[in-house]
Each structure stands twice: as structure tokens, then as C-alpha cells.
Write an enzyme that holds these catalytic residues in place. Structure first.
Site: not given
Ligand code: PGA
Length: 250
Positions: A11, A13, A95, A97, A165, A171, A210
């Protein structure tokens, strides 16, 4: 039944432009016939160029989101059919985010999964708890509710991949413990079998948050971890290649 083909999904992003496609060329050269499925999801403007660069490769390309509608007055949005037209076969949906930045609810995600399936795109449906929810002992119930709410009623298992996730692991360099990953993936598998019957056994469940070359092998050894959704470490051929190698060996 455990004939699930493993999947390493990258991904990117909101990262990457034309020069970064050199990483994709390097990845394809280093992994000409990977023993696992490999997918890279770049920002939308790169999808078509990346798909063209990978036309001789087995590496697939995917999108990072799509709109629930097939077309219409939705400035700035992209439909599932447009992703397919650009060369994508998968789309990441829900996701964390997007749930945080755009207020996407599980019902919104379910509508997008429906649209993706109609366009013959496989959805990678993301679920995961926040740190506060985990500390409150609510991780299993939060993820269970997200999973139930993010999958539309009539979707077939062949069109689904699930990505667990934990929000606090994305991250941050923090990774869920092996026992927490095992517990959550087992719970997701049970929920999928409850919902889809035997077909639920065939749905791949990825871990994300991560994942790096140094921790991938340990994570891939966990039962019901069928691969990874990789953010930062998917941006270079060296790191993503090492994760692919670890998945091949798992
Ligand atoms: P990360 O991102 O690997 O950079 O933590 C994972 C993701 O958000 O899919």
C-alpha cells in the site's frame, strides 16, 4: 481446507511518482515468478503506468479506494470500473486512514465492496482497533463489528480479502504481539466461516501494521496469517522483496 494462496500486498498510500516506478521494475526483475501472489496499490495516477510496466510480470496492481456508485456527479472520486479499466484487479477498502480522514463508516465500506464486486475487483477490506479500544479490552468486539458491517450481504467469498491492521501499529514501528495476532486472526476466521460457511475458509486474512523484513517471518508463521498488507516497507524493492521472500518461505 487450507489451500489459500498467500498474498503480499503493498500500500503506497499517498507516496510515489514516475521515478518511483523504477522500484517496481526492480521488484519484478528480482521476483520474476514469485511463489505467492504479489500486489502493489499505488496512488491512482500511477495505476495505469504501473500496470503497463508490469504487463509481463505476475505482480498485480490495485487501487486504494473506490466510490460506491458506478458513475455520476462525484467530483474527485473514482469508480471501481475505472480502476479495472486502468489495470487494477484489487482495491483496498475501509483502510483506517480513510475511516479516520474521511469519516467512512462500515456501511460506507460495505457499499464500496458491493460496487467493487460488481466491477469484478477483489476487495481488501481493512479492520482494526485503536489503542484505546485494545486497552479497554474491546479489540475483538470492535473488529468483529467492523467486519460484520463492512461486508455486504450478497458478496461472494472469492471477491474478498480481509486485512487486520491494528490502528496503533500502522506506521509506528509497533507490531501486535504474536499471541494477539493469532487470537484476532482466529476470531476473524471463525466469523468468516459463520458468515460464508466453507467458503469462509478460502478467504485470505492479511496482517498489517509495521510489517518489515525483520519481523515478517515471525508474523507469517502465525496460523491464519495468509500474508501482509505493507505500507512503508512496500516503497522499496529491497524491503518489499525481502517480505515476499519471507512469505514464500513461510
Ligand atoms: P505500515 O502501513 O506498514 O507503514 O505500518 C500498513 C498499512 O497502513 O497498510
Amino acid at each position: 481446507m487450507t489451500d489459500r494462496r498467500k498474498l503480499a500486498a503493498g500500500n503506497w498510500k499517498m507516496n510515489g511518482a514516475e521515478p518511483d516506478l523504477a522500484e517496481i521494475d526492480a521488484l519484478a526483475t528480482a521476483h520474476p515468478a514469485p511463489g505467492v501472489d504479489v500486489l502493489v496499490c499505488p496512488p491512482a495516477p500511477l495505476i495505469h503506468r504501473m500496470a503497463q510496466r508490469l504487463s509481463e510480470s505476475t505482480i498485480d496492481v490495485g487501487g486504494q479506494d473506490c466510490h460506491a456508485a458506478a458513475s455520476g456527479a462525484h467530483t474527485g472520486d473514482i469508480s471501481a470500473a475505472m480502476l479495472l479499466d486502468a489495470g487494477a484487479y484489487y482495491v483496498i477498502l475501509g483502510h483506517s486512514e480513510r475511516r479516520a480522514d474521511h469519516g467512512e463508516t462500515s456501511a460506507d465500506v460495505a457499499a464500496k465492496v458491493r460496487a467493487a464486486a460488481d466491477a469484478r475487483l477483489v476487495s481488501i477490506v481493512c479492520v482494526g482497533e485503536t489503542l484505546a479500544e485494545r486497552e479497554d479490552g474491546k479489540a475483538l468486539s470492535v473488529v468483529g463489528a467492523q467486519l460484520a458491517g463492512s461486508l455486504p450481504d450478497d458478496v461472494t467469498p472469492e471477491m474478498l480479502v480481509i486485512a487486520y491492521e491494528p490502528v496503533w501499529a500502522i506506521g509506528t514501528g509497533k507490531v501486535a504481539s504474536i499471541s494477539d495476532i493469532a487470537e484476532m486472526h482466529g476470531a476473524i476466521r471463525t466469523a468468516l466461516v459463520d458468515r460464508f460457511g466453507a467458503g469462509g475458509q478460502g478467504i485470505r486474512i492479511l496482517y498489517g501494521g509495521s510489517v518489515k523484513p525483520g519481523n515478517a517471518a515471525e508474523i507469517f508463521a502465525v496460523p491464519d496469517v495468509d500474508g501482509a498488507l505493507v505500507g512503508g516497507a512496500s516503497l522499496t524493492a529491497e524491503d518489499f522483496g525481502a517480505i515476499i521472500t519471507a512469505l514464500e518461505a513461510a
